[in-house]
Design an enzyme around this catalytic site. Sequence first.
Site, PDB file in Angstrom:
ATOM      1  N   SER A 101       6.188  58.646  11.339  1.00 26.55           N
ATOM      2  CA  SER A 101       5.257  58.604  10.203  1.00 26.55           C
ATOM      3  C   SER A 101       3.905  59.245  10.487  1.00 26.55           C
ATOM      4  O   SER A 101       3.125  59.474   9.557  1.00 26.55           O
ATOM      5  CB  SER A 101       5.049  57.161   9.734  1.00 26.55           C
ATOM      6  OG  SER A 101       6.167  56.719   9.002  1.00 26.55           O
ATOM      7  N   LYS A 106       3.227  62.286   8.505  1.00 23.68           N
ATOM      8  CA  LYS A 106       2.772  62.201   7.115  1.00 23.68           C
ATOM      9  C   LYS A 106       1.338  62.706   6.959  1.00 23.68           C
ATOM     10  O   LYS A 106       0.984  63.289   5.934  1.00 23.68           O
ATOM     11  CB  LYS A 106       2.871  60.747   6.626  1.00 23.68           C
ATOM     12  CG  LYS A 106       4.296  60.213   6.551  1.00 23.68           C
ATOM     13  CD  LYS A 106       4.324  58.711   6.291  1.00 23.68           C
ATOM     14  CE  LYS A 106       5.750  58.191   6.226  1.00 23.68           C
ATOM     15  NZ  LYS A 106       5.812  56.715   6.088  1.00 23.68           N
ATOM     16  N   TYR A 156      12.624  66.490   5.893  1.00 20.26           N
ATOM     17  CA  TYR A 156      11.833  65.296   6.184  1.00 20.26           C
ATOM     18  C   TYR A 156      12.206  64.686   7.536  1.00 20.26           C
ATOM     19  O   TYR A 156      11.322  64.306   8.319  1.00 20.26           O
ATOM     20  CB  TYR A 156      12.013  64.269   5.066  1.00 20.26           C
ATOM     21  CG  TYR A 156      11.216  63.006   5.250  1.00 20.26           C
ATOM     22  CD1 TYR A 156       9.838  63.001   5.074  1.00 20.26           C
ATOM     23  CD2 TYR A 156      11.839  61.805   5.602  1.00 20.26           C
ATOM     24  CE1 TYR A 156       9.091  61.836   5.246  1.00 20.26           C
ATOM     25  CE2 TYR A 156      11.106  60.639   5.767  1.00 20.26           C
ATOM     26  CZ  TYR A 156       9.745  60.660   5.594  1.00 20.26           C
ATOM     27  OH  TYR A 156       9.010  59.514   5.767  1.00 20.26           O
ATOM     28  N   TYR A 213       0.419  51.143   7.866  1.00 23.90           N
ATOM     29  CA  TYR A 213       1.355  50.433   6.992  1.00 23.90           C
ATOM     30  C   TYR A 213       0.624  49.289   6.286  1.00 23.90           C
ATOM     31  O   TYR A 213      -0.549  49.408   5.947  1.00 23.90           O
ATOM     32  CB  TYR A 213       2.577  49.927   7.778  1.00 23.90           C
ATOM     33  CG  TYR A 213       3.321  51.025   8.502  1.00 23.90           C
ATOM     34  CD1 TYR A 213       3.702  52.190   7.844  1.00 23.90           C
ATOM     35  CD2 TYR A 213       3.636  50.905   9.851  1.00 23.90           C
ATOM     36  CE1 TYR A 213       4.401  53.199   8.496  1.00 23.90           C
ATOM     37  CE2 TYR A 213       4.337  51.896  10.520  1.00 23.90           C
ATOM     38  CZ  TYR A 213       4.710  53.046   9.839  1.00 23.90           C
ATOM     39  OH  TYR A 213       5.387  54.032  10.500  1.00 23.90           O
ATOM     40  N   VAL A 244       7.045  54.729  13.786  1.00 23.65           N
ATOM     41  CA  VAL A 244       7.952  53.715  14.329  1.00 23.65           C
ATOM     42  C   VAL A 244       8.568  54.102  15.679  1.00 23.65           C
ATOM     43  O   VAL A 244       9.287  53.306  16.268  1.00 23.65           O
ATOM     44  CB  VAL A 244       9.075  53.353  13.328  1.00 23.65           C
ATOM     45  CG1 VAL A 244       8.499  52.670  12.104  1.00 23.65           C
ATOM     46  CG2 VAL A 244       9.905  54.570  12.961  1.00 23.65           C
TER      47      VAL A 244
END
Length: 309
Positions: free
Chosen positions: A65, A68, A193, A245, A263
């Site tokens: 992540s 992102k 992705y 998160y 993660v």
Amino acid sequence: MVCHYGTDLKEMVEKVKRYTKDGQVANYIPALSKANPDDVGVAIFDGNDTCFSEGNHRHLFTLQSISKVLTLALALMDHGEDVVFSKVGMEPTGDPFNSIAKLESHVPSKPLNPMINAGALAVSSLIKGDTNEEKLERLLHFVRELSGNKQINFNQEVATSEFKTADLNRSLAYFMKQHGVISGDVDVLLDFYTKQCAIEVNCEDLAKIGYALAHHGEHPDKNYSIIPYEIARLVKTFMVTCGMYNASGEFAIRVGIPAKSGVSGGIVGAVPGGVGIGLYGPALDDKGNSIAGMKLLELLSAKYHLSIF
């Protein structure tokens, strides 16, 4: 060169290692379950040299992540704010990063922010390129520029493992396709992705990426800007409000550093006008954040007064 961080870093790493027993490695992506939960690494970059690092700081891990943040910057550079934020919102969410709940309950059905999976999928769909290979090469070039490491690539095993187990992300993508947030073939988007998430770095690479973000997108040698000032500001703001998160609020209070976790156990930190921090610790808490990495950032922030608040 005298590096004041080096004095306490080893002691801090040893101190936070005991927390790893309270976490678990991500096992819903089979390739990530192979990580050693006891690993902890950190690197701090001040723009001159990565001279303070400790623990498993050279160990390679995937961005997950953390990517992102980088795809958001690239999509904003490709299209501008109006286009990107017509597809994804700017609000934090108290839900888990892979939740579909807010997509169902909000009108229009666009993701609340780019740091949750649905938002990241929407942002990834905007990256320019005629093929996934072209899009991935553009993103890899961007990451290599930010880190100064031309050898960075993606881990095919992790990408394949994620693609095969991406049913929840497929569900999010199909829901958004139904509501016009994304278009095109969902599996083609998932292919890009999962490769984006599987880009492989170490703590030192992350620290340099964090430094570039901390310094308004400037390349560490300060000769040119990789990310425009306003886009770097936007990205750091999302890191503060949504980067950890649904633990982002508590993290802002306890640590107060713009940061983004993944993660795989990675965390990138960007102290505005200051250092870049790269951490690795694959034992995760119940929110999906590195349990040792969170504790280590808390210690660093308190010791060196790094909070932006």
